[in-house]
Design an enzyme around this catalytic site. Structure first.
Site, PDB file in Angstrom:
ATOM      1  N   GLU A 275      -5.163   0.888   9.656  1.00  0.00           N
ATOM      2  CA  GLU A 275      -4.693   2.253   9.936  1.00  0.00           C
ATOM      3  C   GLU A 275      -4.668   2.508  11.439  1.00  0.00           C
ATOM      4  O   GLU A 275      -3.739   3.122  11.970  1.00  0.00           O
ATOM      5  CB  GLU A 275      -5.618   3.293   9.296  1.00  0.00           C
ATOM      6  CG  GLU A 275      -5.546   3.378   7.791  1.00  0.00           C
ATOM      7  CD  GLU A 275      -6.594   2.517   7.104  1.00  0.00           C
ATOM      8  OE1 GLU A 275      -7.007   1.497   7.708  1.00  0.00           O
ATOM      9  OE2 GLU A 275      -7.002   2.845   5.980  1.00  0.00           O
TER      10      GLU A 275
ATOM     11  N   TYR B 140     -16.746  -4.728   7.303  1.00  0.00           N
ATOM     12  CA  TYR B 140     -15.541  -3.974   7.619  1.00  0.00           C
ATOM     13  C   TYR B 140     -15.277  -4.045   9.121  1.00  0.00           C
ATOM     14  O   TYR B 140     -15.886  -3.348   9.915  1.00  0.00           O
ATOM     15  CB  TYR B 140     -15.649  -2.527   7.093  1.00  0.00           C
ATOM     16  CG  TYR B 140     -15.061  -2.465   5.699  1.00  0.00           C
ATOM     17  CD1 TYR B 140     -15.433  -3.443   4.765  1.00  0.00           C
ATOM     18  CD2 TYR B 140     -14.114  -1.534   5.329  1.00  0.00           C
ATOM     19  CE1 TYR B 140     -14.871  -3.459   3.501  1.00  0.00           C
ATOM     20  CE2 TYR B 140     -13.550  -1.545   4.059  1.00  0.00           C
ATOM     21  CZ  TYR B 140     -13.927  -2.509   3.156  1.00  0.00           C
ATOM     22  OH  TYR B 140     -13.368  -2.536   1.913  1.00  0.00           O
ATOM     23  N   PHE B 141     -14.336  -4.901   9.470  1.00  0.00           N
ATOM     24  CA  PHE B 141     -14.050  -5.105  10.888  1.00  0.00           C
ATOM     25  C   PHE B 141     -13.086  -4.049  11.427  1.00  0.00           C
ATOM     26  O   PHE B 141     -12.600  -4.162  12.542  1.00  0.00           O
ATOM     27  CB  PHE B 141     -13.519  -6.527  11.127  1.00  0.00           C
ATOM     28  CG  PHE B 141     -14.582  -7.606  10.976  1.00  0.00           C
ATOM     29  CD1 PHE B 141     -15.882  -7.299  10.591  1.00  0.00           C
ATOM     30  CD2 PHE B 141     -14.274  -8.937  11.217  1.00  0.00           C
ATOM     31  CE1 PHE B 141     -16.851  -8.288  10.446  1.00  0.00           C
ATOM     32  CE2 PHE B 141     -15.225  -9.944  11.085  1.00  0.00           C
ATOM     33  CZ  PHE B 141     -16.520  -9.619  10.699  1.00  0.00           C
ATOM     34  N   ASP B 142     -12.812  -3.005  10.605  1.00  0.00           N
ATOM     35  CA  ASP B 142     -12.080  -1.861  11.165  1.00  0.00           C
ATOM     36  C   ASP B 142     -13.064  -0.814  11.673  1.00  0.00           C
ATOM     37  O   ASP B 142     -12.657   0.235  12.148  1.00  0.00           O
ATOM     38  CB  ASP B 142     -11.107  -1.250  10.144  1.00  0.00           C
ATOM     39  CG  ASP B 142     -11.783  -0.767   8.869  1.00  0.00           C
ATOM     40  OD1 ASP B 142     -12.883  -1.274   8.528  1.00  0.00           O
ATOM     41  OD2 ASP B 142     -11.216   0.120   8.192  1.00  0.00           O
TER      42      ASP B 142
ATOM     43  N   HIS C 257      -2.666   3.258  -4.703  1.00  0.00           N
ATOM     44  CA  HIS C 257      -2.099   2.772  -3.433  1.00  0.00           C
ATOM     45  C   HIS C 257      -0.691   2.221  -3.657  1.00  0.00           C
ATOM     46  O   HIS C 257      -0.342   1.152  -3.174  1.00  0.00           O
ATOM     47  CB  HIS C 257      -3.008   1.697  -2.827  1.00  0.00           C
ATOM     48  CG  HIS C 257      -4.263   2.249  -2.210  1.00  0.00           C
ATOM     49  ND1 HIS C 257      -4.254   3.020  -1.076  1.00  0.00           N
ATOM     50  CD2 HIS C 257      -5.561   2.143  -2.587  1.00  0.00           C
ATOM     51  CE1 HIS C 257      -5.501   3.368  -0.755  1.00  0.00           C
ATOM     52  NE2 HIS C 257      -6.319   2.859  -1.661  1.00  0.00           N
TER      53      HIS C 257
ATOM     54  N   ASP D  23      -8.433  -0.466  -6.422  1.00  0.00           N
ATOM     55  CA  ASP D  23      -9.332   0.512  -5.782  1.00  0.00           C
ATOM     56  C   ASP D  23      -8.700   1.889  -5.725  1.00  0.00           C
ATOM     57  O   ASP D  23      -7.492   2.041  -5.812  1.00  0.00           O
ATOM     58  CB  ASP D  23      -9.653   0.060  -4.345  1.00  0.00           C
ATOM     59  CG  ASP D  23      -8.404  -0.046  -3.481  1.00  0.00           C
ATOM     60  OD1 ASP D  23      -7.427  -0.638  -3.963  1.00  0.00           O
ATOM     61  OD2 ASP D  23      -8.399   0.464  -2.352  1.00  0.00           O
ATOM     62  N   GLU D  24      -9.561   2.871  -5.551  1.00  0.00           N
ATOM     63  CA  GLU D  24      -9.189   4.229  -5.192  1.00  0.00           C
ATOM     64  C   GLU D  24      -7.950   4.725  -5.946  1.00  0.00           C
ATOM     65  O   GLU D  24      -6.944   5.071  -5.338  1.00  0.00           O
ATOM     66  CB  GLU D  24      -8.934   4.308  -3.680  1.00  0.00           C
ATOM     67  CG  GLU D  24     -10.160   3.973  -2.860  1.00  0.00           C
ATOM     68  CD  GLU D  24      -9.941   4.058  -1.357  1.00  0.00           C
ATOM     69  OE1 GLU D  24     -10.847   4.503  -0.664  1.00  0.00           O
ATOM     70  OE2 GLU D  24      -8.863   3.654  -0.876  1.00  0.00           O
TER      71      GLU D  24
ATOM     72  N   ASP E 104       0.863  -1.185   0.000  1.00  0.00           N
ATOM     73  CA  ASP E 104       0.000   0.000   0.000  1.00  0.00           C
ATOM     74  C   ASP E 104       0.897   1.233   0.000  1.00  0.00           C
ATOM     75  O   ASP E 104       2.128   1.106  -0.018  1.00  0.00           O
ATOM     76  CB  ASP E 104      -0.959  -0.010   1.215  1.00  0.00           C
ATOM     77  CG  ASP E 104      -2.315   0.564   0.830  1.00  0.00           C
ATOM     78  OD1 ASP E 104      -2.343   1.721   0.378  1.00  0.00           O
ATOM     79  OD2 ASP E 104      -3.333  -0.135   0.974  1.00  0.00           O
TER      80      ASP E 104
HETATM   81  C1  TNX Z   1     -10.933   1.822   1.836  1.00  0.00           C
HETATM   82  S1  TNX Z   1     -11.589  -1.011   0.980  1.00  0.00           S
HETATM   83  C2  TNX Z   1      -9.839   1.164   1.344  1.00  0.00           C
HETATM   84  C3  TNX Z   1      -8.668   0.936   2.216  1.00  0.00           C
HETATM   85  C4  TNX Z   1      -8.853   1.571   3.564  1.00  0.00           C
HETATM   86  C5  TNX Z   1     -10.265   1.301   4.035  1.00  0.00           C
HETATM   87  C6  TNX Z   1     -10.556   1.751   5.423  1.00  0.00           C
HETATM   88  C7  TNX Z   1     -10.602  -0.524  -0.090  1.00  0.00           C
HETATM   89  C8  TNX Z   1     -10.607  -1.269  -1.297  1.00  0.00           C
HETATM   90  N1  TNX Z   1      -9.837   0.557   0.126  1.00  0.00           N
HETATM   91  O1  TNX Z   1      -7.510   1.403   1.562  1.00  0.00           O
HETATM   92  O2  TNX Z   1      -7.920   1.032   4.435  1.00  0.00           O
HETATM   93  O3  TNX Z   1     -11.158   1.947   3.161  1.00  0.00           O
HETATM   94  O4  TNX Z   1     -11.781   1.239   5.876  1.00  0.00           O
END
Ligand code: TNX
Length: 756
Positions: free
Chosen positions: A467, A415-417, A261, A323-324, A190
């Site tokens: 995190e 989402y267990f965070d 990432h 993602d993202e 990441d």
């Molecule tokens: C989104 S879930 C993310 C992670 C973060 C998370 C925190 C995903 C594909 N990307 O990079 O850690 O939210 O909940």
């Protein structure tokens, strides 16, 4: 023949469900408890192939659990034996994980066609044996016929944001095994760290595995330390973990993030970015703008990395992230823009799709498949890709309809965070609120899918993003007991209507966790509360309850710590003036829960009628308009509850005060948490009216003004004869580039409109 079979089947089912009193998790598909007992004692023999891993595993586990040292023999006429029986020839109609356990007074027989089944049976058996040091253990005679519903029963662990040792990763795998999970999704790269040794590119770990600081507290606080932090797994360690998991029939799916990432990798090899860098390994959580640039050299780099990864991990799927991925660098990069022209790509989403498709071709040529987060749907799905649906289940539904395999992992349930109890009593978490009951209610197969489409749902998994999770004990806390609930969902025997039955078994498992010194959340014992409008206004009703029993709650109203001598809760409390209620659940005089504490601010609008022009969304609808006047202010630090959330839309609320009165002050609370896609509004206006026909503007606040008072907006006024108060709050709109969730709709979070 058919009807006879149906009859026996139904009979069996009825017995199975009526007698299901053993604390097994996940609950087996069918179980029939019979008369009589089997005694497990030191003379009991394990009858199996001597070199069977399963037999040795069972022998060791029984020894650890009970102290009994059983012998493994290949055959025996002895009186007390556990027989591991492999069906010969293998029955092709048995799924890999299917097993039977039959316990009679002298024999405990485990039957399976495959070792996976025998291993699952052993986990069931180990739950039947107490963790105790005794001479003899009495097990009930029974028959269990069992197999799982879903083939992907996963748990994820983010070892990039925080690094976890090989020893802990193995423990984590043990936890998966205990609850019959079969997939470990290992998030290895990441922005904040590259954690896997790649021989051809040593700088990935020499540079990319170390950062010069991390965030302190929540992302929203934007505070950092400057401690060097890092770590990585050597290829030998990776092999060790993969082999350990393999023995336990758990597939390790590695995740190598691309094209976003990727900053840790770019810090080591800036030439594969659009700008050339330099970069430093991310200290900040969230989403960073610098991503891999789709140059030929980058593809070669990533393909060489994937070649080493594929050699280490025998899994069918390789997770490539996806993602993202912010598009800002690609938009400003001549190479990317040129590539888009030559490849006839209409926008940067299609460029992302091009990127993933090239990687897919490479991975497919190596005989493997890719899986990626649901953003890989944008700009067109790669032909053979599987999708991991995290932004709700919509991505998964779309993929299944396109005949692509899907693993469900929506933020709402998996989402267990996120918090699992009252944030006041929980360690700092990402946000959200996902209590165990919510996890238990999850259905991985959405109703929107036809039977044919539903076949593409491989299963589901929970994600543990780290995190805010630094230590193994904290990881344990976040996964237990929620992974028990998910385990039963994935095994296919959950029934949300019988949550109480599940909870009862789960609480019995707490003593197993205690004995194994595994940390877990006791949030289910919390006193939970509900606030309701008080008929006639002027206050609210406050309902307290526990998951355990309706009696046993003691409370105070004067701020003092409740004891078992404090007032006994018996009916909803009438809260007519501002005060703080503190409650604790006691069992036989002992406190079983943390304090539930609630401050109330009772004001002129409390419990008044609120009409909302737009309805709130998602998880943030609870209480509707009443939430804005329930006397409880949303907690700014931890925002699991008490906020109304609007995804992309405005909050327009009109409050009817019931009669004409003088107003001196109005207030509203707003939240900003960009990491959770929550933004202050563009502007907010307060209005008042005598009769609902004509509204007079009292004051408008701009975004800057809202930011200046950190979202707590107060307006003093001197208005007489007012019956209606209106607040119009304009949503921020679209999340800007460079922020987590860029391009998505921003959330608007508001709570408590106070009128005095
Ligand atoms: C989104 S879930 C993310 C992670 C973060 C998370 C925190 C995903 C594909 N990307 O990079 O850690 O939210 O909940």
């Amino acid at each position: 023949m058919t009807s006879k079979f149906t009859f026996f089947f139904l009979l069996f089912f009825n017995i199975a469900f009526s007698q299901n009193s053993l604390p097994l998790i996940p609950q087996p598909k069918t179980m029939q408890i019979k008369d009589g007992n089997f005694s497990l004692k030191k003379e009991t023999l394990i009858v199996a192939d001597e070199d069977s891993f399963e037999a040795q595993y069972l022998q060791k586990a029984i020894q650890q659990q009970t102290g009994l040292q059983l012998k493994i023999v290949t055959a025996s006429k002895a009186d007390s034996k556990i027989i591991l029986k492999q069906m010969h020839p293998i029955d092709p109609y048995w799924s890999k994980e299917r097993y039977n356990i039959s316990i009679s007074p002298k024999e405990l027989i485990i039957t399976a066609s495959f070792n996976q089944g025998a291993f699952a049976a052993i986990q069931t058996l180990l739950q039947l044996i107490p963790l105790d040091k005794k001479e003899t253990f009495v097990l009930p005679c029974l028959n269990i016929h069992d197999e799982p519903k879903y083939t992907w029963r996963g748990m994820h662990l983010d070892c990039a944001r925080h690094f976890f040792s090989v020893d802990f990763v193995k423990k984590y795998i043990d936890y998966l095994a205990m609850y019959k999970f079969n997939t470990f999704h290992w998030h290895l790269t990441d922005d904040q760290g590259w954690r896997i040794e790649i021989k051809q590119y040593p700088k990935l770990t020499e540079v990319g595995a170390w950062r010069n600081g991390s965030m302190i507290g929540h992302y929203n606080e934007q505070r950092y330390d400057d401690k060097r932090y890092g770590g990585f797994y050597t290829q030998d360690q990776i092999k060790e973990v993969v082999a350990y998991a393999q023995q336990r029939h758990i597939t390790v799916v590695p995740e190598i993030e691309m094209p976003g990432h990727a900053v840790a990798a770019l810090a080591a090899y800036p030439q594969y970015s659009c700008t050339g860098g330099p970069f430093e390994v991310g200290k900040q959580w969230g989403v960073l703008d610098d991503v891999f640039c789709p140059k030929e050299e980058t593809f070669t780099f990533l393909e060489n990395i994937l070649t080493e990864v594929i050699a280490l991990f025998p899994s069918q799927y390789i997770h490539i992230g996806g993602d993202e991925c912010p598009k800002i660098r690609w938009k400003n990069c001549p190479h990317c823009q040129n590539l888009m022209k030559t490849e006839r790509l209409n926008d940067e989403h299609e460029l992302q799709s091009y990127f993933i498709q090239r990687i897919e071709k490479f991975v497919n040529a190596k005989g493997r498949k890719i899986i990626g987060w649901d953003e890989i749907l944008e700009g067109g799905l790669a032909p053979n890709a599987a999708v991991m649906s995290w932004r709700g289940t919509e991505g998964g539904i779309a993929a299944a309809k396109q005949k692509h395999y899907v693993v469900m992992s929506p933020g709402s349930h998996c989402y267990f965070d996120h918090y699992q109890g009252d944030p006041k009593n929980e360690p700092l978490a990402f946000g959200g609120y996902t209590p165990v009951e919510k996890v238990y209610s999850f259905n991985p197969t959405p109703k929107e899918l036809s039977t044919e489409e539903a076949k593409y749902i491989l299963g589901a998994q929970a994600n543990v993003w780290t995190e805010y999770i630094e230590t193994p004990k904290h990881v344990e806390y976040m996964i237990f007991p929620r992974m028990m609930a998910l385990s039963e969902v994935l095994w296919g025997t959950s029934n949300p209507e019988k949550y109480a039955d599940f909870q009862n078994r789960m609480i019995q498992h707490f003593s197993i966790l205690d004995k194994k010194a595994i940390n877990y959340s006791r949030a289910i014992f919390e006193v939970t509360a509900e606030v309701m409008p008080k008929p006639g206004g002027k206050g609210v009703l406050y309902l307290l309850k526990t998951n355990q029993s309706p009696i046993g709650i003691n409370y105070t109203t004067d701020g003092a710590q409740p004891t078992n001598q404090s007032k006994v809760y018996s009916q909803p409390l009438e809260i007519a003036k501002s005060q703080t209620i503190k409650a604790i659940y006691f069992e036989k005089g002992t406190a079983k829960s943390n304090i539930t504490e609630q401050q109330f601010h009772i004001h002129k609008a409390t419990s008044c009628l609120v009409s909302l022009q737009n309805q709130p969304n998602g998880n943030y609808t609870k209480g509707g308009g009443f939430t804005l006047v329930d006397g409880i202010k949303g907690d700014k630090a931890k925002f699991g509850q008490h906020w109304l959330g609007f995804s992309g839309t405005d909050l327009i609320a009109t409050i009817d005060l019931g009669n004409k009165q003088k107003i001196n002050r109005m207030e509203i609370g707003l939240l900003s948490s960009p990491s959770s896609w929550i933004y202050f509004p563009k502007k907010i206006t307060f209005w008042v009216s005598e009769d609902l026909m004509k509204f007079e503007e009292v004051k408008t606040f701009s975004l800057e003004e809202i930011q200046k008072c950190n979202g707590q907006i107060t307006v003093d006024c001197d208005k007489k004869n007012i019956q209606f108060v209106k607040v119009t709050v304009e949503n921020f709109g679209t999340i800007p580039d460079g922020q987590p969730g860029a391009g998505n709709k921003a959330w608007l979070f508001a709570d408590e409109i106070t009128v005095e």
